[in-house]
Design a protein around this motif. Structure first.
Motif, short mmCIF file in Angstrom:
data_model
loop_
_atom_site.label_atom_id
_atom_site.label_comp_id
_atom_site.label_asym_id
_atom_site.label_seq_id
_atom_site.Cartn_x
_atom_site.Cartn_y
_atom_site.Cartn_z
N MET A 2 0.82 -1.22 0.00
CA MET A 2 0.00 0.00 0.00
C MET A 2 0.84 1.26 0.00
SD MET A 2 -3.08 -0.81 2.47
CE MET A 2 -4.16 -2.15 2.04
N ILE A 3 2.01 1.13 0.63
CA ILE A 3 2.94 2.26 0.70
C ILE A 3 4.32 1.72 0.31
CG2 ILE A 3 4.07 3.94 2.24
CD1 ILE A 3 1.09 4.49 2.01
N ARG A 4 4.95 2.37 -0.65
CA ARG A 4 6.35 2.00 -0.95
C ARG A 4 7.26 3.03 -0.30
NH1 ARG A 4 7.19 2.59 -6.49
NH2 ARG A 4 4.99 2.73 -7.09
N TYR A 5 8.38 2.52 0.22
CA TYR A 5 9.32 3.40 0.93
C TYR A 5 10.72 3.09 0.44
CZ TYR A 5 11.74 5.62 4.87
OH TYR A 5 12.54 6.42 5.63
N ASP A 6 11.38 4.05 -0.17
CA ASP A 6 12.74 3.84 -0.69
C ASP A 6 13.60 5.03 -0.30
OD1 ASP A 6 12.03 1.62 -2.71
OD2 ASP A 6 10.68 3.26 -3.25
N VAL A 7 14.82 4.71 0.10
CA VAL A 7 15.75 5.81 0.43
C VAL A 7 16.91 5.78 -0.55
CG1 VAL A 7 17.27 6.82 2.17
CG2 VAL A 7 15.14 5.71 2.88
N ALA A 8 17.17 6.92 -1.19
CA ALA A 8 18.34 7.07 -2.07
C ALA A 8 18.71 8.55 -2.06
CB ALA A 8 18.00 6.63 -3.49
N ASP A 9 20.00 8.81 -2.12
CA ASP A 9 20.50 10.20 -2.15
C ASP A 9 19.96 11.02 -0.98
OD1 ASP A 9 21.74 9.66 -4.63
OD2 ASP A 9 19.83 10.05 -5.65
N ALA A 10 19.81 10.39 0.18
CA ALA A 10 19.31 11.06 1.40
C ALA A 10 17.84 11.52 1.28
CB ALA A 10 20.22 12.22 1.82
N VAL A 11 17.15 11.00 0.26
CA VAL A 11 15.72 11.31 0.09
C VAL A 11 14.91 10.05 0.37
CG1 VAL A 11 13.92 11.95 -1.58
CG2 VAL A 11 16.15 13.09 -1.64
N ALA A 12 13.93 10.17 1.26
CA ALA A 12 12.99 9.06 1.46
C ALA A 12 11.81 9.30 0.54
CB ALA A 12 12.52 9.00 2.91
N ALA A 13 11.62 8.40 -0.43
CA ALA A 13 10.49 8.52 -1.35
C ALA A 13 9.36 7.63 -0.82
CB ALA A 13 10.90 8.08 -2.75
N ILE A 14 8.23 8.26 -0.54
CA ILE A 14 7.07 7.52 -0.03
C ILE A 14 6.00 7.56 -1.12
CG2 ILE A 14 5.30 7.42 1.77
CD1 ILE A 14 7.26 8.84 3.64
N THR A 15 5.62 6.37 -1.59
CA THR A 15 4.64 6.31 -2.68
C THR A 15 3.36 5.63 -2.19
OG1 THR A 15 6.48 6.08 -4.23
CG2 THR A 15 4.28 5.55 -5.08
N LEU A 16 2.24 6.35 -2.30
CA LEU A 16 0.95 5.75 -1.98
C LEU A 16 0.64 4.79 -3.13
CD1 LEU A 16 -0.82 9.13 -1.07
CD2 LEU A 16 0.27 7.51 0.48
N ASP A 17 0.39 3.53 -2.80
CA ASP A 17 0.40 2.52 -3.85
C ASP A 17 -0.86 1.63 -3.82
OD1 ASP A 17 1.28 1.08 -5.98
OD2 ASP A 17 2.88 0.03 -4.92
N ARG A 18 -2.01 2.28 -4.04
CA ARG A 18 -3.26 1.53 -4.24
C ARG A 18 -3.92 2.09 -5.51
NH1 ARG A 18 -7.55 2.18 -0.67
NH2 ARG A 18 -8.20 0.05 -0.99
N PRO A 19 -3.23 1.96 -6.63
CA PRO A 19 -3.69 2.67 -7.84
C PRO A 19 -5.11 2.31 -8.25
CG PRO A 19 -1.92 1.12 -8.36
CD PRO A 19 -1.99 1.19 -6.88
#
Ligand code: T3D
Length: 258
Positions: A1-18
Motif C-alpha cells: 500500500m505504501i512504498r518506501y525507498d531511500v536514495a540520495d538522502a531522500v525518502a520517497a514515499i509512494t501511496l500505492d493503491r492505484p
C-alpha cells in the motif's frame, strides 16, 4: 500500500493503491504514518518525497471502508485522530523538507496531505478537489488550516464550499503548487528538487519550517523572538560555519546537515 525507498538522502514515499486512486484505508494510513515516522527519525534522510502510484495522487478516505464504518455505526473521530491528524502534523512539523509530487487527482484528505507538504510540484494532469462537501463532510486533515494560508481565506472558502476541481494551471495561478511540469517529467523534477533539499542545510531548513509555522499564528514581537532563538542555533551549526568560510573563499558550500 505504501512504498518506501531511500536514495540520495531522500525518502520517497509512494501511496500505492492505484486501483482505488490511492485512497486511504486504516491499513494504508497506518503504513503511511509508519513510513513518515521512519523518514523523520532516520538521520540519513534529509528530505522526503511524497507521491502516488498510477493516475492519482490520493483520493482521500477510502469510501468503501468509510461506508462499512457508517453501516456498522462506528464514528469517525477515532480514525481522524488516530491517523489523519498525526500524519498531517508529522509532515508539517518534521525537521526536514517534504515535497509532494502531485501526479494526478488529489481529493479530500488526499488534497490535505499535499497542502501539508512544504513544496508541491504538479504534473499537468494533476487536479485538486476539496471533495468533502460533495459527500456532506467538512474539511479535515488540516485543510482548513493549510488551504487558507496557501490561497487566502476567500478562495479557500470558495474551494471548500463549492468543491469544484482545480486543474494544474489554475492551481499554479492560485499558489496551490509552485511548479507544473509535463506528466513525464514530474518524478524527475520532483526528485531533483528533493535531492537538492537533501543536500542543503538541514538544520536551517528545520528552523525555517518552525519559524514559518510559528509566525502564522503569533505576533511580530513573538515571531522576532523565535527567529532570534532559531538563528542562534543555526549560527552554531557546522553547516553555517563551513558555508561562511566557503563564501569568503569563493567556493561552493557543502552542507552536511550538521
Ligand atoms: O472516515 C473518515 O475518517 C472520514 C474522513 C474523510 C476524509 C476524506 O477524504 S472525505 C473525501 C473522500 N474522497 C472523495 O470524496 C473523493 C471520491 N472520488 C472522486 O470524487 C473521484 O473518484 C475522483 C475525483 C477522485 C477521480 O475521478 P475519476 O473520474 O478520475 O475516477 P473514478 O472513475 O471516479 O474512480 C476510479 C476508481 O477509483 C473507481 O473504482 P472502480 O469503479 O474503477 O472500481 C472509484 O470508485 C475509485 N475511487 C475513487 N475515489 C475513491 C475510490 N474508491 C474508494 N475511495 C475513494 N475515495
Amino acid at each position: 500500500m505504501i512504498r518506501y525507498d531511500v536514495a540520495d538522502a531522500v525518502a520517497a514515499i509512494t501511496l500505492d493503491r492505484p486501483d482505488a486512486m490511492n485512497s486511504l484505508t486504516v491499513e494504508a494510513k497506518s503504513a503511511l504514518l509508519g513510513a513518515l515516522r521512519e523518514a523523520a527519525g532516520d538521520t540519513a534522510v534529509r528530505a522526503v518525497l511524497l507521491t502516488g502510484a498510477g493516475r492519482a495522487f490520493c483520493a482521500g478516505q477510502d469510501l468503501r471502508e468509510h461506508a462499512d464504518n457508517l453501516e456498522a455505526g462506528r464514528g469517525l473521530t477515532d480514525t481522524v485522530r488516530a491517523h489523519y491528524n498525526p500524519i498531517v502534523e508529522l509532515i508539517a512539523t518534521m525537521a526536514k523538507p517534504v515535497v509532494a509530487a502531485v501526479n494526478g487527482v488529489a481529493a479530500g484528505a488526499g488534497a490535505s496531505l499535499a497542502f501539508a507538504c512544504d513544496l508541491r510540484v504538479a504534473s499537468e494532469k494533476a487536479r485538486f478537489a476539496l471533495a468533502f462537501s460533495g459527500i456532506g463532510l467538512a474539511p479535515d486533515s488540516g485543510a482548513s488550516w493549510t488551504l487558507q494560508r496557501l490561497v487566502g481565506p476567500g478562495r479557500a472558502a470558495e474551494l471548500m464550499l463549492l468543491g469544484e476541481p482545480v486543474d494544474a494551471a489554475r492551481a499554479l495561478e492560485l499558489g496551490l503548487v509552485t511548479r507544473v511540469v509535463p506528466a513525464d517529467d514530474l518524478q524527475k523534477t520532483a526528485r531533483e528538487l528533493a535531492v537538492r533539499l537533501a543536500s542543503g542545510p538541514t538544520l536551517a531548513y528545520a528552523a525555517t519550517k518552525r519559524a514559518l509555522a510559528y509566525a502564522a499564528t503569533h505576533s511580530l514581537p513573538d515571531s522576532l523572538a523565535l527567529e532570534a532563538e532559531l538563528q542562534d542555533a543555526c549560527a552554531a551549526t557546522h553547516d553555517h560555519l563551513d558555508a561562511t568560510r566557503a563564501f569568503l573563499a569563493k567556493e561552493r558550500p557543502v552542507f552536511n546537515g550538521r
